[in-house]
Design a protein around this motif. Structure first.
Motif, PDB file in Angstrom:
ATOM      1  N   ARG A 264       0.841  -1.201   0.000  1.00  0.00           N
ATOM      2  CA  ARG A 264       0.000   0.000   0.000  1.00  0.00           C
ATOM      3  C   ARG A 264       0.870   1.241   0.000  1.00  0.00           C
ATOM      4  O   ARG A 264       2.009   1.219   0.453  1.00  0.00           O
ATOM      5  N   VAL A 265       0.307   2.306  -0.528  1.00  0.00           N
ATOM      6  CA  VAL A 265       0.962   3.608  -0.513  1.00  0.00           C
ATOM      7  C   VAL A 265       0.386   4.363   0.670  1.00  0.00           C
ATOM      8  O   VAL A 265      -0.811   4.645   0.714  1.00  0.00           O
TER       9      VAL A 265
ATOM     10  N   GLY B  95       5.945  12.565  -1.037  1.00  0.00           N
ATOM     11  CA  GLY B  95       7.132  12.126  -0.317  1.00  0.00           C
ATOM     12  C   GLY B  95       7.452  10.670  -0.582  1.00  0.00           C
ATOM     13  O   GLY B  95       8.503  10.172  -0.212  1.00  0.00           O
ATOM     14  N   GLY B  96       6.525   9.951  -1.249  1.00  0.00           N
ATOM     15  CA  GLY B  96       6.776   8.569  -1.658  1.00  0.00           C
ATOM     16  C   GLY B  96       6.865   7.576  -0.531  1.00  0.00           C
ATOM     17  O   GLY B  96       7.791   6.776  -0.466  1.00  0.00           O
TER      18      GLY B  96
ATOM     19  N   ILE C  34       8.389  -4.186   4.742  1.00  0.00           N
ATOM     20  CA  ILE C  34       9.469  -3.203   4.650  1.00  0.00           C
ATOM     21  C   ILE C  34       8.809  -1.847   4.493  1.00  0.00           C
ATOM     22  O   ILE C  34       8.031  -1.626   3.565  1.00  0.00           O
ATOM     23  N   SER C  35       9.087  -0.949   5.414  1.00  0.00           N
ATOM     24  CA  SER C  35       8.565   0.408   5.347  1.00  0.00           C
ATOM     25  C   SER C  35       9.542   1.245   4.540  1.00  0.00           C
ATOM     26  O   SER C  35      10.714   1.355   4.897  1.00  0.00           O
TER      27      SER C  35
ATOM     28  N   ARG D 130      -1.267   6.331  -5.811  1.00  0.00           N
ATOM     29  CA  ARG D 130      -1.835   5.280  -4.959  1.00  0.00           C
ATOM     30  C   ARG D 130      -2.077   3.999  -5.746  1.00  0.00           C
ATOM     31  O   ARG D 130      -2.144   2.916  -5.179  1.00  0.00           O
ATOM     32  N   ALA D 131      -2.187   4.114  -7.069  1.00  0.00           N
ATOM     33  CA  ALA D 131      -2.413   2.949  -7.928  1.00  0.00           C
ATOM     34  C   ALA D 131      -1.214   2.023  -7.965  1.00  0.00           C
ATOM     35  O   ALA D 131      -1.278   0.942  -8.554  1.00  0.00           O
ATOM     36  N   LEU D 132      -0.134   2.388  -7.322  1.00  0.00           N
ATOM     37  CA  LEU D 132       1.070   1.562  -7.264  1.00  0.00           C
ATOM     38  C   LEU D 132       0.859   0.323  -6.392  1.00  0.00           C
ATOM     39  O   LEU D 132       1.586  -0.659  -6.522  1.00  0.00           O
TER      40      LEU D 132
END
Length: 155
Positions: free
Chosen positions: A66-67, A72-73, A85-86, A98-100
């Motif tokens: 999730r995004v 700021g990515g 992994i954050s 957000r579609a990532l």
């Protein structure tokens, strides 16, 4: 009256059509610097590869869960076995869609382990013996963070 109804219908239709537009995310799209894929590994193997090191520079491939913040990515990546992994971009000016979420990406940058003790008493110098003695946890929870310098969409 007919003109008002027609205007309302056209406005409603254009709002719905505009809301359904998705940003295309083609294979190979790059955010930040293009990652070097020569020494790339899977995200699930990162912690084993790090061993006792707390920070390394590497490139990994994994699925974005999730995004969390597009500006700021900031996003979360699957590390296998229920681990996460954050990750966030080094350059805070980068925005990601957000579609990532659900896509496989290749990221390069600095991976760092952060140790979080489950029982903080042993850090406070607890020297009580007997029945009140606290058991020190030998395996603290480990969290891996990743400072991304570049990301490329793989799938």
């Amino acid at each position: 009256m007919k003109k008002l109804a027609l205007f309302t219908l056209l406005t409603l239709f254009s709002a719905v059509a505009g809301a359904q537009k998705h940003e295309p995310l083609p294979h190979g799209m790059v955010y930040g610097n293009k990652p070097d894929t020569a020494a790339m590994m899977q995200a699930s193997k990162l912690e084993d590869f790090m061993g006792k090191k707390t920070r390394i520079t590497t490139a990994i491939a994994g699925k974005v869960l999730r995004v969390t913040k597009p500006k700021g990515g900031w996003f979360e990546m699957d590390a296998g076995n229920g681990r996460i992994i954050s990750a966030h971009f080094y350059n805070a000016g980068i925005s990601i869609p957000r579609a990532l979420a659900g896509r496989t990406v290749i990221i390069s940058g600095i991976a760092a382990k952060q140790f979080i003790a489950d029982d903080m008493q042993h850090l406070a110098g607890d020297t009580v013996s007997g029945k009140k003695q606290h058991r020190v946890k030998t395996n603290p929870k480990r969290v891996v963070t990743f400072e991304v310098k570049g990301m490329m969409i793989d799938q």
